[in-house]
Design an enzyme around this catalytic site. Structure first.
Site, PDB file in Angstrom:
ATOM      1  N   SER A  46      39.712  36.695  39.691  1.00 55.58           N
ATOM      2  CA  SER A  46      39.077  37.995  39.905  1.00 55.58           C
ATOM      3  C   SER A  46      37.897  38.195  38.961  1.00 55.58           C
ATOM      4  O   SER A  46      36.906  38.825  39.337  1.00 55.58           O
ATOM      5  CB  SER A  46      40.086  39.125  39.760  1.00 55.58           C
ATOM      6  OG  SER A  46      40.706  39.099  38.498  1.00 55.58           O
ATOM      7  N   GLU A  47      37.989  37.672  37.717  1.00 55.29           N
ATOM      8  CA  GLU A  47      36.842  37.703  36.821  1.00 55.29           C
ATOM      9  C   GLU A  47      36.800  36.452  35.948  1.00 55.29           C
ATOM     10  O   GLU A  47      37.848  35.882  35.606  1.00 55.29           O
ATOM     11  CB  GLU A  47      36.840  38.932  35.900  1.00 55.29           C
ATOM     12  CG  GLU A  47      36.300  40.191  36.540  1.00 55.29           C
ATOM     13  CD  GLU A  47      37.396  41.162  36.916  1.00 55.29           C
ATOM     14  OE1 GLU A  47      37.097  42.149  37.607  1.00 55.29           O
ATOM     15  OE2 GLU A  47      38.557  40.919  36.535  1.00 55.29           O
ATOM     16  N   THR A  48      35.587  36.051  35.611  1.00 56.98           N
ATOM     17  CA  THR A  48      35.319  34.988  34.644  1.00 56.98           C
ATOM     18  C   THR A  48      34.351  35.545  33.617  1.00 56.98           C
ATOM     19  O   THR A  48      33.360  36.196  33.967  1.00 56.98           O
ATOM     20  CB  THR A  48      34.710  33.753  35.324  1.00 56.98           C
ATOM     21  OG1 THR A  48      35.657  33.216  36.253  1.00 56.98           O
ATOM     22  CG2 THR A  48      34.345  32.674  34.312  1.00 56.98           C
ATOM     23  N   HIS A  77      40.352  43.849  32.073  1.00 52.87           N
ATOM     24  CA  HIS A  77      41.151  42.673  31.711  1.00 52.87           C
ATOM     25  C   HIS A  77      40.294  41.571  31.105  1.00 52.87           C
ATOM     26  O   HIS A  77      40.756  40.869  30.190  1.00 52.87           O
ATOM     27  CB  HIS A  77      42.046  42.240  32.886  1.00 52.87           C
ATOM     28  CG  HIS A  77      41.648  41.040  33.663  1.00 52.87           C
ATOM     29  ND1 HIS A  77      40.750  41.080  34.689  1.00 52.87           N
ATOM     30  CD2 HIS A  77      42.078  39.750  33.574  1.00 52.87           C
ATOM     31  CE1 HIS A  77      40.635  39.863  35.213  1.00 52.87           C
ATOM     32  NE2 HIS A  77      41.425  39.045  34.566  1.00 52.87           N
TER      33      HIS A  77
END
Length: 302
Positions: A46-48, A77
């Site tokens: 979902s995120e990097t 997060h």
């Protein structure tokens, strides 16, 4: 090609294989935005996060945050997970157990406090921007929200809560549902979400009906336009949710500590701590907190 270190963590959980997975690329210097976006698609989480030297030397690092589809100015997060990881690195260098530093994100400087452990830790950060209403016109109608989420109109809203739009750096449409059953039955349609809330819609469903007395609310988050069908834990949405709490929940003066549970419907249980400080009926400060566990370490060659 350059070998760049990366670490993955499970965030907003104290145990592996739960929470929200995060990739952190530690040697991001020399990468442009297009390369970062391509790497984020490669990880397909979902995120990097990409860690860069800070613009101001008094801060710990500068972060750029990407979903598989676009860059974000702020996300919860990634902030918690990266803060824990940097805290673990600093602890190895002999820094004290409780570590405080600032992380530069596009939304502004995010003040963080980290309590590192062995391969894991806990972090909290103060919101650099308090929630505010966003968008033009009226909030979404219950019937519109219900149709986009595959629910009945009577499933939408409870007590004083109704659909609203808030942002603490990243905008969300916040939709209350009357029960845990309704939350679990939600089956959003990407095209219907786009028609109802816009192409970049991020929709946060929540209910005060919870199974665990230690949980204040239970939630789900959908953002198909950002490449996220469903997210296991969304700190930026909880930051925006604090605006809905101020609008609809009869919170009194003082400090309020809440726990938002998310990801249970995905088999990725997560717990997000939210602290609100209210003075004279106004939200003066808010903090997001949670735990993170290191899962993998390696190199990506780009």
């Amino acid at each position: 090609m350059t070998a760049r270190r990366f670490v993955t963590l499970d965030v907003f959980t104290e145990r592996p294989l739960a929470g929200n997975p995060l990739a952190v690329v530690l040697d991001a210097e020399g990468l442009d935005g297009a390369a970062m976006q391509a790497i984020a698609r490669e990880f397909n989480l979902s995120e990097t996060v990409f860690v860069l030297p800070p613009e101001q030397p008094r801060h710990r690092a500068r972060l750029r945050i990407f979903t598989p589809a676009r860059e974000l100015p702020f996300a919860g997060h990634p902030t918690v997970g990266t803060a824990v990881l940097l805290g673990l690195h600093d602890r190895r260098a002999g820094v004290a157990d409780a570590i405080a530093f600032g992380l530069e994100e596009k939304v502004g400087v995010v003040p963080c406090v980290v309590e590192p452990g062995e391969g894991r830790g806990r972090a909290r950060f103060r919101l650099p921007r308090l929630p505010e209403l966003w968008g033009e016109g009226e909030d979404p109608e219950p019937a519109t929200a219900a149709a986009a989420l595959g629910l009945a109109v009577q499933d939408i809203g409870y007590a004083r809560h109704r659909p609203s739009r808030h942002s603490a750096g990243t905008p969300f449409t916040l939709v209350p549902v009357r029960s845990l059953d309704a939350l679990g039955r939600a089956r959003p349609n990407a095209e219907a979400l786009e028609r109802a809330f816009g192409a970049a819609a991020k929709v946060f469903l929540y209910t005060g009906d919870t199974e665990d007395p230690g949980h204040s609310f239970r939630a789900r988050m959908f953002a198909p336009g950002a490449g996220i069908a469903e997210d296991p834990a969304t700190g930026a949405a909880v930051a925006a949710f604090s605006g809905a709490l101020m609008q609809f929940e009869p919170l009194g003066e003082g400090t309020h500590d809440l726990v938002i549970a998310q990801g249970y419907e995905m088999g990725r249980p997560s717990e997000i701590a939210l602290q609100l400080v209210i003075e004279a009926g106004v939200l003066r400060a808010a903090e997001i907190g949670g735990s993170a566990v290191v899962m993998t370490e390696g190199e990506i060659r780009v």
